[in-house]
Enzyme design. Structure first.
Site, PDB file in Angstrom:
ATOM      1  N   GLY A  53      18.101 -14.271 -86.645  1.00  0.00           N
ATOM      2  CA  GLY A  53      17.550 -14.753 -87.717  1.00  0.00           C
ATOM      3  C   GLY A  53      17.723 -13.638 -88.746  1.00  0.00           C
ATOM      4  O   GLY A  53      18.131 -12.395 -88.516  1.00  0.00           O
ATOM      5  N   LEU A  54      17.532 -13.871 -90.044  1.00  0.00           N
ATOM      6  CA  LEU A  54      17.599 -13.040 -91.256  1.00  0.00           C
ATOM      7  C   LEU A  54      16.900 -11.842 -91.315  1.00  0.00           C
ATOM      8  O   LEU A  54      15.953 -11.776 -90.363  1.00  0.00           O
ATOM      9  CB  LEU A  54      17.378 -13.690 -92.442  1.00  0.00           C
ATOM     10  CG  LEU A  54      18.298 -14.663 -92.949  1.00  0.00           C
ATOM     11  CD1 LEU A  54      17.504 -15.461 -94.372  1.00  0.00           C
ATOM     12  CD2 LEU A  54      19.619 -14.313 -93.470  1.00  0.00           C
ATOM     13  N   LYS A  65      11.734 -11.378 -86.232  1.00  0.00           N
ATOM     14  CA  LYS A  65      12.187 -11.372 -85.082  1.00  0.00           C
ATOM     15  C   LYS A  65      11.434 -10.215 -84.141  1.00  0.00           C
ATOM     16  O   LYS A  65      10.880 -10.701 -83.001  1.00  0.00           O
ATOM     17  CB  LYS A  65      13.754 -11.024 -84.789  1.00  0.00           C
ATOM     18  CG  LYS A  65      14.555 -11.686 -85.662  1.00  0.00           C
ATOM     19  CD  LYS A  65      16.019 -11.530 -85.616  1.00  0.00           C
ATOM     20  CE  LYS A  65      16.220 -10.199 -86.343  1.00  0.00           C
ATOM     21  NZ  LYS A  65      15.903 -10.223 -87.902  1.00  0.00           N
ATOM     22  N   THR A  66      11.338  -9.114 -84.727  1.00  0.00           N
ATOM     23  CA  THR A  66      10.544  -8.076 -83.953  1.00  0.00           C
ATOM     24  C   THR A  66       9.132  -8.413 -83.758  1.00  0.00           C
ATOM     25  O   THR A  66       8.759  -8.270 -82.546  1.00  0.00           O
ATOM     26  CB  THR A  66      10.499  -6.835 -84.460  1.00  0.00           C
ATOM     27  OG1 THR A  66      12.102  -6.461 -84.678  1.00  0.00           O
ATOM     28  CG2 THR A  66      10.103  -5.724 -83.817  1.00  0.00           C
ATOM     29  N   SER A 100      21.994 -10.640 -85.215  1.00  0.00           N
ATOM     30  CA  SER A 100      23.146 -11.407 -84.672  1.00  0.00           C
ATOM     31  C   SER A 100      23.559 -12.683 -85.392  1.00  0.00           C
ATOM     32  O   SER A 100      23.164 -13.827 -85.178  1.00  0.00           O
ATOM     33  CB  SER A 100      22.655 -11.720 -83.273  1.00  0.00           C
ATOM     34  OG  SER A 100      21.633 -12.339 -82.974  1.00  0.00           O
TER      35      SER A 100
HETATM   36  N1  ATP Z   1       5.593 -16.817 -87.642  1.00  0.00           N
HETATM   37  C1  ATP Z   1       5.677 -15.513 -87.938  1.00  0.00           C
HETATM   38  N2  ATP Z   1       6.669 -14.792 -87.080  1.00  0.00           N
HETATM   39  C2  ATP Z   1       7.164 -13.566 -87.114  1.00  0.00           C
HETATM   40  N3  ATP Z   1       6.738 -12.830 -88.341  1.00  0.00           N
HETATM   41  C3  ATP Z   1       6.075 -13.541 -89.169  1.00  0.00           C
HETATM   42  C4  ATP Z   1       5.397 -14.673 -89.246  1.00  0.00           C
HETATM   43  N4  ATP Z   1       4.760 -14.887 -90.204  1.00  0.00           N
HETATM   44  C5  ATP Z   1       4.919 -14.014 -90.781  1.00  0.00           C
HETATM   45  N5  ATP Z   1       5.583 -12.753 -90.348  1.00  0.00           N
HETATM   46  C6  ATP Z   1       5.698 -11.398 -90.841  1.00  0.00           C
HETATM   47  O1  ATP Z   1       7.061 -11.240 -91.257  1.00  0.00           O
HETATM   48  C7  ATP Z   1       7.373  -9.833 -91.333  1.00  0.00           C
HETATM   49  C8  ATP Z   1       8.624  -9.884 -90.318  1.00  0.00           C
HETATM   50  O2  ATP Z   1       9.055  -8.547 -90.132  1.00  0.00           O
HETATM   51  P1  ATP Z   1       9.847  -8.123 -88.741  1.00  0.00           P
HETATM   52  O3  ATP Z   1      10.028  -6.576 -88.738  1.00  0.00           O
HETATM   53  O4  ATP Z   1       9.287  -8.651 -87.432  1.00  0.00           O
HETATM   54  O5  ATP Z   1      11.225  -8.808 -88.953  1.00  0.00           O
HETATM   55  P2  ATP Z   1      12.491  -8.651 -88.343  1.00  0.00           P
HETATM   56  O6  ATP Z   1      13.095 -10.091 -88.279  1.00  0.00           O
HETATM   57  O7  ATP Z   1      12.456  -7.914 -86.994  1.00  0.00           O
HETATM   58  O8  ATP Z   1      13.268  -7.876 -89.268  1.00  0.00           O
HETATM   59  P3  ATP Z   1      14.721  -7.075 -88.919  1.00  0.00           P
HETATM   60  O9  ATP Z   1      15.902  -7.558 -88.820  1.00  0.00           O
HETATM   61  O10 ATP Z   1      14.816  -6.099 -90.171  1.00  0.00           O
HETATM   62  O11 ATP Z   1      14.387  -5.870 -87.753  1.00  0.00           O
HETATM   63  C9  ATP Z   1       6.256  -8.981 -90.592  1.00  0.00           C
HETATM   64  O12 ATP Z   1       5.330  -8.425 -91.624  1.00  0.00           O
HETATM   65  C10 ATP Z   1       5.567 -10.405 -89.758  1.00  0.00           C
HETATM   66  O13 ATP Z   1       3.989 -10.049 -90.001  1.00  0.00           O
HETATM   67 MG    MG Z   2      13.155  -6.126 -86.388  1.00  0.00          MG
END
Ligand code: ATP
Ligand code: MG
Length: 245
Positions: free
Chosen positions: A12-13, A18-19, A86
């Site tokens: 995903g974006l 994701k994390t 990805s």
């Molecule tokens: N249903 C959900 N699932 C996951 N995250 C959520 C959800 N709802 C809100 N969020 C919030 O969205 C944010 C996502 O951040 P996160 O670091 O997990 O994204 P990421 O996809 O891993 O980003 P990156 O590609 O930069 O690593 C967090 O602050 C999280 O609390």
């Molecule tokens: Mg992440």
């Protein structure tokens, strides 16, 4: 505890979640006794893929390396989570085929919401033109065509999204279903219990079992308490034998 390895791939974006989601899924699996290896872009880029950039070639190479590690873990029977932007469909397909037991989770979130979240301040920099090839701003994101799970993180809580993933893992037979008050009885025993239940006029085996449990609890009286006289007699004997004074 896991007997069938699987890779749960979160795509995903940036900032889609994701994390956060992978970590919530891991917690849930840990609570059920499954050990989980978590691979995350933030960490693997420091070690496994150190030196790789964000061109299409480098991104594909990064995913190929992670995919290779996941394929080893999966073959060895582990559960792994992989949280990577990805963005390219073809490489995701390539590693899916390589890994085999692959559950793709599309962590969907509108780019406007991701920009608002901007956890690491990267969108701000990308919009200002300070970062090139930033997915969602200056680089494409190719949505999965047929992912096993789709979560909408702008509408769902992390808990809801994580539950969706867990349910899919159960459905696909990668983890055992969680039924806390469920236990399996051998068929012969079930038949016997059914006969007793019918004979005694119980509505179901459940009613009979409940009655049996309550009855056995009532008949358990606990350790016998001794009277003062009895205690004295025992002490006297121990004294004679020289065990106490
Ligand atoms: N249903 C959900 N699932 C996951 N995250 C959520 C959800 N709802 C809100 N969020 C919030 O969205 C944010 C996502 O951040 P996160 O670091 O997990 O994204 P990421 O996809 O891993 O980003 P990156 O590609 O930069 O690593 C967090 O602050 C999280 O609390
Ligand atoms: Mg992440």
């Amino acid at each position: 505890m896991s007997w069938k390895g699987v890779t749960i791939w979160f795509t995903g974006l940036p900032c889609s979640g994701k994390t956060s989601l992978a970590s919530a899924v891991r917690d849930k699996l840990n609570k059920r006794g499954y050990y989980v290896e978590a691979l995350d872009g933030d960490v693997t880029r420091k070690y496994l893929s150190k030196g790789l950039g964000f061109s299409k070639e480098d991104r594909d190479e990064n995913i190929r390396r992670v995919g290779f590690v996941c394929s080893l873990l999966t073959k060895a029977g582990s559960i792994s989570t992989a949280a990577f932007v990805s963005p390219y469909r073809a490489i995701r397909k390539e590693i899916r085929n390589q890994i085999g037991n692959f559950v793709e989770v599309y962590v969907r979130c509108p780019v406007e919401v991701c920009i608002k979240r901007d956890v690491k301040g990267m969108y701000k920099k990308a919009i200002a033109g300070e970062i090139k090839n930033f997915t969602g701003i200056s680089d494409p994101y190719e949505e999965p065509e047929d992912p096993e799970v789709i979560v909408d993180t702008d509408k769902e809580s992390i808990e809801e999204s994580a539950t969706k993933v867990i349910e899919k893992l159960e459905e696909m037979g990668y983890i055992e279903e969680s039924k806390p008050y469920f236990f399996k009885l051998p068929l012969y025993l079930l038949k016997e219990l059914q006969e007793i239940a019918d004979k005694e006029g119980y509505e179901s085996i459940d009613d009979l079992l409940l009655k049996m449990i309550v009855k056995s609890m009532n008949s358990f009286q606990g350790p016998k308490t001794l009277s003062k006289d009895e205690k004295e007699k025992i002490k006297e004997r121990l004294r004679k034998l020289g065990y106490i004074e």
